[in-house]
Design a protein around this motif. Structure first.
Motif, PDB file in Angstrom:
ATOM      1  N   SER A 147       0.827  -1.207   0.000  1.00 56.05           N
ATOM      2  CA  SER A 147       0.000   0.000   0.000  1.00 56.05           C
ATOM      3  C   SER A 147       0.864   1.260   0.000  1.00 56.05           C
ATOM      4  O   SER A 147       0.495   2.273  -0.612  1.00 56.05           O
ATOM      5  CB  SER A 147      -0.926  -0.004   1.222  1.00 56.05           C
ATOM      6  OG  SER A 147      -1.895  -1.025   1.111  1.00 56.05           O
ATOM      7  N   ALA A 148       2.008   1.211   0.693  1.00 56.51           N
ATOM      8  CA  ALA A 148       2.925   2.350   0.670  1.00 56.51           C
ATOM      9  C   ALA A 148       3.423   2.615  -0.744  1.00 56.51           C
ATOM     10  O   ALA A 148       3.499   3.768  -1.190  1.00 56.51           O
ATOM     11  CB  ALA A 148       4.100   2.089   1.613  1.00 56.51           C
ATOM     12  N   LEU A 149       3.733   1.550  -1.474  1.00 51.53           N
ATOM     13  CA  LEU A 149       4.178   1.708  -2.861  1.00 51.53           C
ATOM     14  C   LEU A 149       3.044   2.242  -3.736  1.00 51.53           C
ATOM     15  O   LEU A 149       3.269   3.091  -4.610  1.00 51.53           O
ATOM     16  CB  LEU A 149       4.680   0.367  -3.400  1.00 51.53           C
ATOM     17  CG  LEU A 149       6.055  -0.072  -2.879  1.00 51.53           C
ATOM     18  CD1 LEU A 149       6.314  -1.536  -3.209  1.00 51.53           C
ATOM     19  CD2 LEU A 149       7.150   0.804  -3.472  1.00 51.53           C
ATOM     20  N   ALA A 150       1.814   1.755  -3.522  1.00 49.63           N
ATOM     21  CA  ALA A 150       0.688   2.247  -4.306  1.00 49.63           C
ATOM     22  C   ALA A 150       0.417   3.721  -4.022  1.00 49.63           C
ATOM     23  O   ALA A 150       0.085   4.496  -4.927  1.00 49.63           O
ATOM     24  CB  ALA A 150      -0.560   1.418  -3.998  1.00 49.63           C
ATOM     25  N   THR A 151       0.576   4.113  -2.762  1.00 49.73           N
ATOM     26  CA  THR A 151       0.399   5.518  -2.401  1.00 49.73           C
ATOM     27  C   THR A 151       1.461   6.382  -3.071  1.00 49.73           C
ATOM     28  O   THR A 151       1.170   7.467  -3.591  1.00 49.73           O
ATOM     29  CB  THR A 151       0.475   5.687  -0.875  1.00 49.73           C
ATOM     30  OG1 THR A 151      -0.531   4.873  -0.268  1.00 49.73           O
ATOM     31  CG2 THR A 151       0.262   7.136  -0.473  1.00 49.73           C
ATOM     32  N   PHE A 152       2.689   5.893  -3.060  1.00 49.29           N
ATOM     33  CA  PHE A 152       3.756   6.618  -3.745  1.00 49.29           C
ATOM     34  C   PHE A 152       3.468   6.711  -5.241  1.00 49.29           C
ATOM     35  O   PHE A 152       3.710   7.752  -5.874  1.00 49.29           O
ATOM     36  CB  PHE A 152       5.096   5.923  -3.513  1.00 49.29           C
ATOM     37  CG  PHE A 152       6.256   6.604  -4.175  1.00 49.29           C
ATOM     38  CD1 PHE A 152       6.659   7.874  -3.791  1.00 49.29           C
ATOM     39  CD2 PHE A 152       6.949   5.977  -5.201  1.00 49.29           C
ATOM     40  CE1 PHE A 152       7.725   8.515  -4.408  1.00 49.29           C
ATOM     41  CE2 PHE A 152       8.010   6.596  -5.827  1.00 49.29           C
ATOM     42  CZ  PHE A 152       8.400   7.877  -5.429  1.00 49.29           C
ATOM     43  N   ALA A 153       2.930   5.647  -5.821  1.00 47.67           N
ATOM     44  CA  ALA A 153       2.554   5.683  -7.232  1.00 47.67           C
ATOM     45  C   ALA A 153       1.497   6.757  -7.489  1.00 47.67           C
ATOM     46  O   ALA A 153       1.507   7.425  -8.532  1.00 47.67           O
ATOM     47  CB  ALA A 153       2.032   4.316  -7.670  1.00 47.67           C
ATOM     48  N   GLY A 154       0.572   6.936  -6.544  1.00 48.65           N
ATOM     49  CA  GLY A 154      -0.433   7.991  -6.687  1.00 48.65           C
ATOM     50  C   GLY A 154       0.182   9.376  -6.680  1.00 48.65           C
ATOM     51  O   GLY A 154      -0.236  10.264  -7.433  1.00 48.65           O
ATOM     52  N   ILE A 155       1.197   9.577  -5.840  1.00 45.29           N
ATOM     53  CA  ILE A 155       1.891  10.871  -5.810  1.00 45.29           C
ATOM     54  C   ILE A 155       2.654  11.088  -7.110  1.00 45.29           C
ATOM     55  O   ILE A 155       2.650  12.185  -7.689  1.00 45.29           O
ATOM     56  CB  ILE A 155       2.848  10.920  -4.602  1.00 45.29           C
ATOM     57  CG1 ILE A 155       2.038  10.875  -3.296  1.00 45.29           C
ATOM     58  CG2 ILE A 155       3.709  12.184  -4.640  1.00 45.29           C
ATOM     59  CD1 ILE A 155       2.888  10.722  -2.052  1.00 45.29           C
ATOM     60  N   VAL A 156       3.282  10.023  -7.598  1.00 48.27           N
ATOM     61  CA  VAL A 156       4.047  10.120  -8.848  1.00 48.27           C
ATOM     62  C   VAL A 156       3.142  10.441 -10.026  1.00 48.27           C
ATOM     63  O   VAL A 156       3.451  11.312 -10.850  1.00 48.27           O
ATOM     64  CB  VAL A 156       4.823   8.815  -9.101  1.00 48.27           C
ATOM     65  CG1 VAL A 156       5.391   8.789 -10.518  1.00 48.27           C
ATOM     66  CG2 VAL A 156       5.946   8.656  -8.088  1.00 48.27           C
ATOM     67  N   ILE A 157       2.013   9.755 -10.130  1.00 49.57           N
ATOM     68  CA  ILE A 157       1.134   9.992 -11.273  1.00 49.57           C
ATOM     69  C   ILE A 157       0.510  11.386 -11.200  1.00 49.57           C
ATOM     70  O   ILE A 157       0.240  12.010 -12.234  1.00 49.57           O
ATOM     71  CB  ILE A 157       0.043   8.894 -11.372  1.00 49.57           C
ATOM     72  CG1 ILE A 157      -0.527   8.862 -12.794  1.00 49.57           C
ATOM     73  CG2 ILE A 157      -1.069   9.106 -10.357  1.00 49.57           C
ATOM     74  CD1 ILE A 157      -1.460   7.691 -13.043  1.00 49.57           C
ATOM     75  N   SER A 158       0.326  11.908  -9.994  1.00 47.74           N
ATOM     76  CA  SER A 158      -0.201  13.267  -9.840  1.00 47.74           C
ATOM     77  C   SER A 158       0.778  14.289 -10.408  1.00 47.74           C
ATOM     78  O   SER A 158       0.394  15.199 -11.148  1.00 47.74           O
ATOM     79  CB  SER A 158      -0.471  13.567  -8.361  1.00 47.74           C
ATOM     80  OG  SER A 158      -1.393  12.673  -7.813  1.00 47.74           O
ATOM     81  N   GLY A 159       2.050  14.132 -10.064  1.00 47.22           N
ATOM     82  CA  GLY A 159       3.049  15.054 -10.578  1.00 47.22           C
ATOM     83  C   GLY A 159       3.289  14.887 -12.053  1.00 47.22           C
ATOM     84  O   GLY A 159       3.539  15.854 -12.776  1.00 47.22           O
ATOM     85  N   SER A 160       3.202  13.646 -12.532  1.00 42.77           N
ATOM     86  CA  SER A 160       3.463  13.372 -13.942  1.00 42.77           C
ATOM     87  C   SER A 160       2.382  13.928 -14.853  1.00 42.77           C
ATOM     88  O   SER A 160       2.670  14.553 -15.882  1.00 42.77           O
ATOM     89  CB  SER A 160       3.590  11.861 -14.149  1.00 42.77           C
ATOM     90  OG  SER A 160       3.696  11.539 -15.516  1.00 42.77           O
ATOM     91  N   LEU A 161       1.117  13.711 -14.479  1.00 42.76           N
ATOM     92  CA  LEU A 161       0.004  14.130 -15.337  1.00 42.76           C
ATOM     93  C   LEU A 161      -0.513  15.526 -15.012  1.00 42.76           C
ATOM     94  O   LEU A 161      -1.096  16.185 -15.867  1.00 42.76           O
ATOM     95  CB  LEU A 161      -1.147  13.124 -15.216  1.00 42.76           C
ATOM     96  CG  LEU A 161      -0.841  11.676 -15.621  1.00 42.76           C
ATOM     97  CD1 LEU A 161      -2.090  10.817 -15.426  1.00 42.76           C
ATOM     98  CD2 LEU A 161      -0.357  11.598 -17.064  1.00 42.76           C
TER      99      LEU A 161
END
Length: 306
Positions: free
Chosen positions: A209-223
């Motif tokens: 879940s920590a990795l999925a949360t980090f993925a959410g932060i990454v996709i927010s900055g990317s898109l």
């Protein structure tokens, strides 16, 4: 050769498409896009790999990613500082992982049922946060954190590779990694051997879940904006990569390097077919076929060993 079958197929696909489409596929720009475009899927796939290594599933990772991205935008839009918003998002993601782990380990709910239920809860909560609208207000430094280039690649690409290396080190070079594998093979035997089975199983859900949360932060900055329904499109691909990865490097074991190879095999195959004029449904069909192939191959290999 079974250890490197996925790598051989990956190289063969690259060569095939390069020869077939030298002006479109065989370009530096295309390879950079393939390397970076699947970073979010890679991070989710590593999370899935960690849980799979213990013999469980976490189907909620894609929706947790979407929920985290939307929650970050909503909090920042409502006056939270960047640090405060990210802290709340991180804490929420860890809580989701703990709830998943508690339901599976302490209550005894099947991991498929528990995480499928959490997937639905997160999907509804994500839409509730914005009323179905996109979240598009994020800290200005977030885009730099993900999109600034290094050696021609956006920084988020290196975050995905670092996640792979970290998971490889933990799983292959530490006692915790051996215990994860032991638990996945036989929970009761691991418990009799003195392994803290319940704590490690819950910890695997929290780490994913920590990795999925980090993925959410990454996709927010990317898109720069996150659609509340984006999580559904990230359900299949991470598991296809993880199951393909279990046939490579260390066959029969879910491993991060194999997951990386499996993901890039999927990426190359889908990109090549799309450049040849494939329809929009190609990714779903290709990922689904790869998942079926990997699971079937794993079952056949298990029967042969038996």
């Amino acid at each position: 050769m079974s250890r490197y079958a996925v790598l051989v197929v990956l190289i063969a696909l690259v060569v095939f498409f390069c020869v077939l489409m030298p002006r479109t596929f065989a370009t530096g720009g295309n390879f950079r896009v393939m390397a970076s475009s699947q970073t979010v899927v890679l991070i989710l796939a590593i999370g899935a790999t960690v849980v799979l290594r213990t013999g469980e599933f976490d189907l909620s990772l894609g929706n947790l990613m979407a929920f985290s991205g939307v929650l970050l935008g909503v909090l920042y839009d409502h006056g939270f500082s960047a640090v405060a918003a990210i802290s709340v998002v991180a804490a929420t993601g860890l809580l989701v992982g703990f709830v998943n782990g508690f339901l599976v380990v302490r209550i005894g709910v099947s991991s498929l049922v528990a995480t499928l239920g959490m997937l639905s809860v997160l999907a509804g909560a994500t839409f509730a946060l914005t009323g179905g609208r996109r979240a598009d207000t994020y800290p200005p430094g977030l885009a730099t954190f993900t999109n600034k280039t290094l050696f021609g690649l956006p920084l988020m690409t290196f975050y995905g590779w670092l996640a792979v290396l970290a998971a490889w080190y933990v799983c292959e070079r530490t006692a915790l990694g051996r215990r994860l594998l032991f638990i996945g093979g036989n929970k009761d035997a691991a418990r009799l051997a003195g392994v803290r089975v319940d704590r490690i199983r819950i910890g695997s859900f929290v780490a994913a879940s920590a990795l999925a949360t980090f993925a959410g932060i990454v996709i927010s900055g990317s898109l720069g904006s996150v659609d509340p329904g984006i999580g559904a499109s990230y359900l299949l691909a991470p598991f296809a990569a993880a199951f393909l990865g279990a046939t490579a490097i260390t066959p029969g074991r879910y491993n991060s390097l194999g997951t990386l190879a499996g993901l890039y095999l999927l990426t190359v195959g889908i990109t090549g077919l799309q450049l040849l004029g494939g329809a929009l449904w190609i990714p779903d069909v290709f990922n689904g076929a790869a998942l079926l192939f990997a699971v079937t191959l794993g079952l056949l290999a298990g029967r042969r060993r038996g």
